[in-house]
Design a protein around this motif. Structure first.
Motif, PDB file in Angstrom:
ATOM      1  N   ILE A   1      32.478  45.852  47.399  1.00 19.94           N
ATOM      2  CA  ILE A   1      32.058  45.090  46.220  1.00 19.94           C
ATOM      3  C   ILE A   1      30.850  44.217  46.544  1.00 19.94           C
ATOM      4  O   ILE A   1      29.902  44.116  45.746  1.00 19.94           O
ATOM      5  N   ILE A   2      30.866  43.594  47.722  1.00 16.46           N
ATOM      6  CA  ILE A   2      29.712  42.782  48.133  1.00 16.46           C
ATOM      7  C   ILE A   2      28.471  43.664  48.267  1.00 16.46           C
ATOM      8  O   ILE A   2      27.365  43.288  47.854  1.00 16.46           O
ATOM      9  N   THR A   3      28.647  44.854  48.833  1.00 14.91           N
ATOM     10  CA  THR A   3      27.526  45.789  48.967  1.00 14.91           C
ATOM     11  C   THR A   3      26.986  46.192  47.606  1.00 14.91           C
ATOM     12  O   THR A   3      25.762  46.206  47.387  1.00 14.91           O
ATOM     13  N   MET A   4      27.873  46.485  46.686  1.00 11.89           N
ATOM     14  CA  MET A   4      27.458  46.864  45.339  1.00 11.89           C
ATOM     15  C   MET A   4      26.691  45.730  44.670  1.00 11.89           C
ATOM     16  O   MET A   4      25.645  45.951  44.032  1.00 11.89           O
ATOM     17  N   HIS A   5      27.199  44.517  44.819  1.00 10.39           N
ATOM     18  CA  HIS A   5      26.520  43.380  44.196  1.00 10.39           C
ATOM     19  C   HIS A   5      25.141  43.152  44.815  1.00 10.39           C
ATOM     20  O   HIS A   5      24.172  42.866  44.105  1.00 10.39           O
ATOM     21  N   ASN A   6      25.039  43.276  46.121  1.00 11.34           N
ATOM     22  CA  ASN A   6      23.743  43.087  46.774  1.00 11.34           C
ATOM     23  C   ASN A   6      22.744  44.173  46.384  1.00 11.34           C
ATOM     24  O   ASN A   6      21.544  43.905  46.260  1.00 11.34           O
ATOM     25  N   ILE A   7      23.236  45.401  46.208  1.00  8.98           N
ATOM     26  CA  ILE A   7      22.351  46.467  45.728  1.00  8.98           C
ATOM     27  C   ILE A   7      21.839  46.133  44.332  1.00  8.98           C
ATOM     28  O   ILE A   7      20.658  46.334  44.017  1.00  8.98           O
ATOM     29  N   GLY A   8      22.726  45.601  43.481  1.00  7.93           N
ATOM     30  CA  GLY A   8      22.292  45.174  42.157  1.00  7.93           C
ATOM     31  C   GLY A   8      21.266  44.055  42.217  1.00  7.93           C
ATOM     32  O   GLY A   8      20.284  44.058  41.469  1.00  7.93           O
TER      33      GLY A   8
ATOM     34  N   ALA B   1      29.194  42.827  34.982  1.00  8.40           N
ATOM     35  CA  ALA B   1      30.478  43.228  34.405  1.00  8.40           C
ATOM     36  C   ALA B   1      31.413  43.872  35.419  1.00  8.40           C
ATOM     37  O   ALA B   1      32.583  44.111  35.101  1.00  8.40           O
ATOM     38  N   THR B   2      30.943  44.174  36.614  1.00 10.22           N
ATOM     39  CA  THR B   2      31.790  44.854  37.609  1.00 10.22           C
ATOM     40  C   THR B   2      31.943  44.037  38.892  1.00 10.22           C
ATOM     41  O   THR B   2      33.001  43.466  39.154  1.00 10.22           O
ATOM     42  N   SER B   3      30.890  43.950  39.685  1.00  7.12           N
ATOM     43  CA  SER B   3      31.022  43.260  40.970  1.00  7.12           C
ATOM     44  C   SER B   3      31.129  41.748  40.812  1.00  7.12           C
ATOM     45  O   SER B   3      31.865  41.088  41.566  1.00  7.12           O
ATOM     46  N   ALA B   4      30.420  41.168  39.836  1.00  3.21           N
ATOM     47  CA  ALA B   4      30.454  39.713  39.666  1.00  3.21           C
ATOM     48  C   ALA B   4      31.856  39.200  39.328  1.00  3.21           C
ATOM     49  O   ALA B   4      32.340  38.262  39.981  1.00  3.21           O
ATOM     50  N   PRO B   5      32.566  39.763  38.334  1.00  2.00           N
ATOM     51  CA  PRO B   5      33.930  39.267  38.089  1.00  2.00           C
ATOM     52  C   PRO B   5      34.878  39.550  39.240  1.00  2.00           C
ATOM     53  O   PRO B   5      35.834  38.803  39.451  1.00  2.00           O
ATOM     54  N   SER B   6      34.617  40.603  40.000  1.00  2.00           N
ATOM     55  CA  SER B   6      35.465  40.870  41.171  1.00  2.00           C
ATOM     56  C   SER B   6      35.305  39.778  42.219  1.00  2.00           C
ATOM     57  O   SER B   6      36.294  39.304  42.792  1.00  2.00           O
ATOM     58  N   LEU B   7      34.066  39.361  42.467  1.00  2.00           N
ATOM     59  CA  LEU B   7      33.800  38.344  43.489  1.00  2.00           C
ATOM     60  C   LEU B   7      34.189  36.949  43.023  1.00  2.00           C
ATOM     61  O   LEU B   7      34.592  36.110  43.833  1.00  2.00           O
ATOM     62  N   ILE B   8      34.055  36.675  41.719  1.00  3.70           N
ATOM     63  CA  ILE B   8      34.343  35.334  41.214  1.00  3.70           C
ATOM     64  C   ILE B   8      35.809  35.178  40.838  1.00  3.70           C
ATOM     65  O   ILE B   8      36.428  34.150  41.161  1.00  3.70           O
ATOM     66  N   PHE B   9      36.398  36.172  40.162  1.00  5.61           N
ATOM     67  CA  PHE B   9      37.737  36.025  39.607  1.00  5.61           C
ATOM     68  C   PHE B   9      38.808  36.767  40.405  1.00  5.61           C
ATOM     69  O   PHE B   9      39.773  36.158  40.885  1.00  5.61           O
ATOM     70  N   ILE B  10      38.650  38.083  40.513  1.00  5.51           N
ATOM     71  CA  ILE B  10      39.759  38.925  40.950  1.00  5.51           C
ATOM     72  C   ILE B  10      40.090  38.725  42.417  1.00  5.51           C
ATOM     73  O   ILE B  10      41.242  38.420  42.778  1.00  5.51           O
ATOM     74  N   LEU B  11      39.107  38.900  43.302  1.00  5.77           N
ATOM     75  CA  LEU B  11      39.387  38.827  44.737  1.00  5.77           C
ATOM     76  C   LEU B  11      39.866  37.447  45.189  1.00  5.77           C
ATOM     77  O   LEU B  11      40.851  37.366  45.937  1.00  5.77           O
ATOM     78  N   PRO B  12      39.221  36.342  44.787  1.00  3.20           N
ATOM     79  CA  PRO B  12      39.757  35.041  45.205  1.00  3.20           C
ATOM     80  C   PRO B  12      41.185  34.812  44.747  1.00  3.20           C
ATOM     81  O   PRO B  12      41.993  34.234  45.485  1.00  3.20           O
ATOM     82  N   GLY B  13      41.516  35.273  43.531  1.00  6.13           N
ATOM     83  CA  GLY B  13      42.871  35.093  43.034  1.00  6.13           C
ATOM     84  C   GLY B  13      43.912  35.863  43.828  1.00  6.13           C
ATOM     85  O   GLY B  13      44.940  35.310  44.248  1.00  6.13           O
ATOM     86  N   ILE B  14      43.653  37.154  44.051  1.00  2.00           N
ATOM     87  CA  ILE B  14      44.656  37.956  44.772  1.00  2.00           C
ATOM     88  C   ILE B  14      44.686  37.609  46.254  1.00  2.00           C
ATOM     89  O   ILE B  14      45.738  37.708  46.896  1.00  2.00           O
ATOM     90  N   PHE B  15      43.553  37.199  46.833  1.00  2.00           N
ATOM     91  CA  PHE B  15      43.572  36.752  48.225  1.00  2.00           C
ATOM     92  C   PHE B  15      44.451  35.524  48.373  1.00  2.00           C
ATOM     93  O   PHE B  15      45.237  35.414  49.313  1.00  2.00           O
ATOM     94  N   TYR B  16      44.315  34.604  47.449  1.00  3.36           N
ATOM     95  CA  TYR B  16      45.109  33.374  47.507  1.00  3.36           C
ATOM     96  C   TYR B  16      46.605  33.686  47.400  1.00  3.36           C
ATOM     97  O   TYR B  16      47.422  33.131  48.137  1.00  3.36           O
TER      98      TYR B  16
END
Length: 446
Positions: free
Chosen positions: A145-152, A379-394
């Motif tokens: 996801i980080i790679t995808m966001h950086n490519i964007g 709409a894809t990598s940004a919500p994953s990095l901001i919302f989804i991953l921090p929540g499930i990691f926690y």
């Protein structure tokens, strides 16, 4: 503390066996005490005799509080700032500011979840948090996801070069011809193409869009149209800084979660103000005629204006020099994902870089507007990095013994992750529908 309890603390902090000292925390004291121990022993090296420096870094953080704010603010601010005026034109001033505040608050809460998770396991790398939460699949997911966001991000920078460099070169090389032509033909005659000055833009507003002059040429407080679907993705894209939060935390002097959270809150507040002002002034300059890349809109004003030309040249230099900086973490992530056990080799190093540049340049060539880059990445990598991953990691990292699944913090983290998933599905769906319907504005104008 007995040996068994000492070994349990070592395991929870991800450390190899070492002397924990006689004054360690009793596990029954709860989560707060455990977090304090993790920070004291893992994040603050050299505070007591006999305690060696932690393994995640071989130096103590020496970056000042103010410089950390600058670094995080710089990590937040990127090419997304150029799409904010366009977003405001499709939501209205009031609705845009509400959404901007909403995303800013959620970004601050997301950083809070990351810092709490890092405080438990003594890790300050986004991918390593994924590994600690879900093993190798979690590390691969976060890295991808980080790679995808950086490519964007790199695509958006090169898109700015694609759209701005030819116009800047034309303005510099053909300025004498343009001035002669503009004076001889009266600037208003060029209203359909390139107009000279704000007066020309006002005339274009009154002639070309007479059928909806109010909607097009007057500021709107609330408005909804087919392009409103791009607003939240653009805002999310503009606020992504989460992979850089933990490294900045590592370098912060006298690092604690509270101190780093203050750094994040101030940085987000500063960007909220800057983003709001940028969007308002850009929108009130061009109203409904603002394009998805704000600088490109200024070609309607005066391509030969010295100040505007200097700004465009400065942006071009900045994004051009930023491309290699963004390329580096992408290449490193791919090397770790595809060749984790392989030693460094120049052929592999250069091949990955060349392939990345070819892919990104092809994307930039065939993507019609920068709005599409902002939209799909936001709409894809940004919500994953901001919302989804921090929540499930926690949820996965914080022990259930200290915070059960039904506890308020974990319920909030679960709702946060679900909100991100809903936002990702809805935004992606609306954008795809907009593409299929063919109602998008090709140039960003109504």
């Amino acid at each position: 503390m007995d040996v068994g309890r000492s070994m349990e603390l070592q395991k929870m902090n991800g450390q190899h066996s070492r002397d924990l000292g006689p004054d360690k925390l009793n596990l029954e004291e709860g989560f707060d005490g455990l977090e304090f121990m993790a920070e004291r022993d893992e994040f603050l090296p050299g505070t007591r005799p006999g305690i060696k420096a932690p393994q995640f870094t071989d130096f103590e953080g020496k970056t000042s509080f103010g410089m950390s704010i600058f670094n995080l603010s710089n990590a937040i601010m990127g090419s997304g700032i150029l799409g904010l005026a366009y977003a405001m034109s499709n939501t209205g001033i009031i609705l845009f500011l509400i959404l901007l505040l909403f995303i800013a608050i959620l970004s601050a809460y997301s950083i809070h979840l990351l810092l709490r998770s890092a405080g438990v396991v003594g890790i300050r790398a986004y991918e390593q948090l994924g590994h600690r939460a879900f093993g190798q699949p979690g590390k691969v997911l976060a890295g991808s996801i980080i790679t995808m966001h950086n490519i964007g991000a790199m695509s958006s920078y090169l898109f700015i070069v694609k759209s701005e460099l030819p116009l800047v070169m034309q303005a510099i090389l053909g300025s004498f011809w343009f001035q002669t032509w503009c004076i001889g033909n009266a600037c208003c005659a060029a209203a359909e193409r390139t107009v000279c000055g704000l007066g020309g833009w006002s005339l274009q507003c009154l002639t070309k869009h007479n059928h909806s002059a109010y909607d097009f040429c007057e500021p709107q407080l609330f408005t909804i149209n087919t392009q409103t679907a791009y607003t939240i993705p653009i805002l999310a894209f503009a606020f992504v800084c989460h992979p850089e939060v933990l490294p900045i935390y590592t370098e912060l002097q006298d690092a604690t979660k509270k101190r780093m959270q203050t750094v994040a809150n101030i940085s987000i507040l500063a960007m909220f103000v800057m983003y709001g002002l940028t969007a308002i002034f850009g929108y009130l300059t061009f109203f409904g005629g603002v394009e998805s890349e704000l600088l490109h809109t200024y070609i309607k004003v005066d391509p030969l204006d010295t100040l505007i030309l200097c700004v465009r040249m400065a942006v071009l230099v900045a994004v051009t020099l930023t491309v290699p900086v963004v390329l580096f973490p992408i290449r490193r992530a791919l090397l770790q994902l595809l060749f984790p056990e392989k030693p460094f080799h120049w052929a592999r190093h250069i091949t990955i870089a060349v392939c990345l540049l070819i892919i990104v340049n092809l994307l930039v060539i065939f993507v019609p507007t920068i709005r599409d880059i902002f939209g799909i990445i936001g709409a894809t990598s940004a919500p994953s990095l901001i919302f989804i991953l921090p929540g499930i990691f926690y949820i996965r990292i914080v022990p259930e013994e200290t915070e059960p699944l039904k506890s308020k913090p974990k319920i909030m983290a679960s709702c946060f992750a679900v909100l991100g998933f809903i936002f990702m599905v809805m935004s992606t769906s609306f954008i795809i529908i907009d593409w299929v319907s063919g109602e998008s504005r090709s140039g960003g104008g109504h």
